[in-house]
Design a protein around this motif. Sequence first.
Motif, PDB file in Angstrom:
ATOM      1  N   TYR A  37      74.822  77.349 -23.367  1.00 43.78           N
ATOM      2  CA  TYR A  37      74.414  78.477 -24.202  1.00 43.78           C
ATOM      3  C   TYR A  37      74.436  78.087 -25.669  1.00 43.78           C
ATOM      4  CZ  TYR A  37      79.499  78.997 -24.586  1.00 43.78           C
ATOM      5  OH  TYR A  37      80.833  78.767 -24.798  1.00 43.78           O
ATOM      6  N   TYR A  38      73.649  78.822 -26.416  1.00 41.81           N
ATOM      7  CA  TYR A  38      73.567  78.553 -27.846  1.00 41.81           C
ATOM      8  C   TYR A  38      74.638  79.329 -28.596  1.00 41.81           C
ATOM      9  CZ  TYR A  38      71.816  78.415 -32.598  1.00 41.81           C
ATOM     10  OH  TYR A  38      71.723  78.248 -33.960  1.00 41.81           O
TER      11      TYR A  38
ATOM     12  N   LEU B  17      72.914  84.224 -35.205  1.00 43.01           N
ATOM     13  CA  LEU B  17      73.613  84.156 -33.924  1.00 43.01           C
ATOM     14  C   LEU B  17      74.783  83.199 -34.086  1.00 43.01           C
ATOM     15  CD1 LEU B  17      70.950  85.404 -33.003  1.00 43.01           C
ATOM     16  CD2 LEU B  17      70.911  83.806 -31.084  1.00 43.01           C
TER      17      LEU B  17
ATOM     18  N   ASN C 299      78.834  81.745 -32.685  1.00 43.40           N
ATOM     19  CA  ASN C 299      79.937  81.727 -31.729  1.00 43.40           C
ATOM     20  C   ASN C 299      81.128  82.379 -32.386  1.00 43.40           C
ATOM     21  OD1 ASN C 299      78.828  80.386 -29.531  1.00 43.40           O
ATOM     22  ND2 ASN C 299      79.194  78.377 -30.449  1.00 43.40           N
TER      23      ASN C 299
HETATM   24  C1  LIG Z   1      78.458  77.634 -29.449  1.00 45.00           C
HETATM   25  O1  LIG Z   1      79.285  77.080 -28.437  1.00 45.00           O
HETATM   26  C2  LIG Z   1      78.576  76.381 -27.433  1.00 45.00           C
HETATM   27  C3  LIG Z   1      79.554  75.967 -26.361  1.00 45.00           C
HETATM   28  O2  LIG Z   1      80.604  75.284 -26.901  1.00 45.00           O
HETATM   29  C4  LIG Z   1      77.856  75.205 -28.061  1.00 45.00           C
HETATM   30  O3  LIG Z   1      77.143  74.509 -27.061  1.00 45.00           O
HETATM   31  C5  LIG Z   1      76.912  75.723 -29.120  1.00 45.00           C
HETATM   32  O4  LIG Z   1      76.280  74.649 -29.771  1.00 45.00           O
HETATM   33  C6  LIG Z   1      77.637  76.557 -30.144  1.00 45.00           C
HETATM   34  N1  LIG Z   1      76.665  77.172 -31.005  1.00 45.00           N
HETATM   35  C7  LIG Z   1      76.749  77.250 -32.325  1.00 45.00           C
HETATM   36  C8  LIG Z   1      75.666  77.985 -33.032  1.00 45.00           C
HETATM   37  O5  LIG Z   1      77.664  76.767 -32.945  1.00 45.00           O
END
Ligand SMILES: *[C@@H]1O[C@H](CO)[C@@H](O)[C@H](O)[C@H]1NC(C)=O
Length: 562
Positions: free
Chosen positions: A430-431, A553, A555
Amino acid sequence: MRRFAYCKVVLATSLVWVMLDMFILLYFSECNKCDDKKERGLPGRDVVDGLSRPRDGPGEGGKPVVIPKENQEKMKEMFKINQFNLMASEMIALNRSLPDVRLEGCKNKLYPDNLPRTSVVIVFHNEAWSTLLRTVHSVIDRSPHTLLEEIVLVDDASERDFLKRPLEQYVRKLEVPVRVVRMEQRSGLIRARLKGASISTGGCQVITFLDAHCECTTGWLEPLLARIKQDKKTVVCPIIDVISDDTFEYMAGSDMTYGGFNWKLNFRWYPVPQREMDRRKGDRTLPVRTPTMAGGLFSIDRDYFQEIGTYDAGMDIWGGENLEISFRIWQCGGTLEIVTCSHVGHVFRKATPYTFPGGTGQIINKNNRRLAEVWMDEFKNFFYIISPGVTKVDYGDISTRSALRQKLQCKPFSWYLENVYPDSQIPRHYYSLGEIRNVETNQCLDNMARKENEKVGIFNCHGMGGNQQVFSYTANKEIRTDDLCLDVSKLNGPVMMLKCHHLKGNQLWEYDPVKLTLVHVNSNQCLDKASEEDSQVPSVRDCTHSRSQQWLLRNVTLPEVF
Ligand SMILES: *[C@@H]1O[C@H](CO)[C@@H](O)[C@H](O)[C@H]1NC(C)=O
Ligand SMILES: *[C@@H]1O[C@H](CO)[C@@H](O)[C@H](O)[C@H]1NC(C)=O
């Protein structure tokens, strides 16, 4: 007498011992067949199995019991005792006949003579006499006695007199050894099962766990044992048929659903995916590989049960143990299957009649935390983010379980998602997992109460986790919260939350991390903060590159949420 040709029933159940707060999606498809067959008087197993021969009497042939008007009040009173229609249950013979609901292809299958023998372990707490003994009788009557070592009834500190000496005296007369063992104090399903497993005779190779309100059908046992004989690392479940809690009608469960779970770690039934049909070359009589088990009913090789660490003894009462053992089996090299030729009925209740010391909510949170911490690696964040507050629950010491995972060299959760459960609600790749923030207003997408088929809103970001402002933009380009996906079905239309369908279509979004736009691919329009009619309802519009069409968006990191 066609009761229903093809009916689809969603039962919201809170299933006492096994599957708490679980949604059952069952497609009752086979029940009409058996009726037809009986009317036409076709021979077959019905005749061979005297128990399946329709007899007169309430509930025979799995028929519903209708309580006459004048007894309805009494019936309602009695219902409260066990949260099922106790009056109906008491009217039904302990050895009632049941329809043969198996797929045709199951009825003539041959199994090896030298199948392993099993103990059947049944845990009960304040169970009704009729349901408990109907379970016992159905096991005795429908299992080849050469395969049935004994039945172990584990009493988890029941308070009802008839479950004491009268029960012991009754079972002494049965043709199969039945032992009653008692927990000294209320211990819960997990510990009571461990006790039952430890006490059952070492001579038999398999342990079969059943709930205390089940009915086994013709031929239920052989296909389970046959799989374990082939591979002792295969853990097998029957199809769980539904015995109505209102009428005790017996309704065939579907072979087209299997076990999964959602972000909250609730067990759920989902349709068997196409890949699993393909793997079996369309033969529905072959066992289905299932990501999780419902928990109440399964057979396992005795040594293998020990080898993979039985249950997590640090878990209390019940809840989460079914997912824990499911993850463990798969990640540590075993296989979990639903054997579609084996049918066992189970009374599904809408509410639990029991209380537990300390309340059930905290216990389940604790158990779920243990399974998340030991088995789910970084994917535990999906559980934590959608269940704020849960991280405050103390989950005790998990070092022995982590050591077990080490010792058995179990695979990571990402492997499980990739190989066992690619259609999981938790995306393997996931992104982002967190809020979706509008650049112009600095507000967040908010799915309100996360109801299906409702419009998504936009509100001030609260950063609190929970199920309102948490979305995952997945590698499949869905924007989802648990099993619901952002969906737009018309030009300039509002954004809705609909069940994810994995078919891309209206649920496919392209995020551009440089332009910060979220393009709805089907309409080729951009997600905008609000529609013309309603400033609180995000919708898609022609892309203008305005700031109201830009979204961040990210995390969310857990300490932010808690
Ligand atoms: C968010 O976390 C996922 C899983 O660790 C990683 O693959 C993704 O690149 C992260 N996205 C961002 C925008 O940092
Ligand atoms: C069912 O149980 C009743 C009562 O014990 C007994 O009379 C009857 O013979 C049994 N029926 C069958 C088919 O075993």
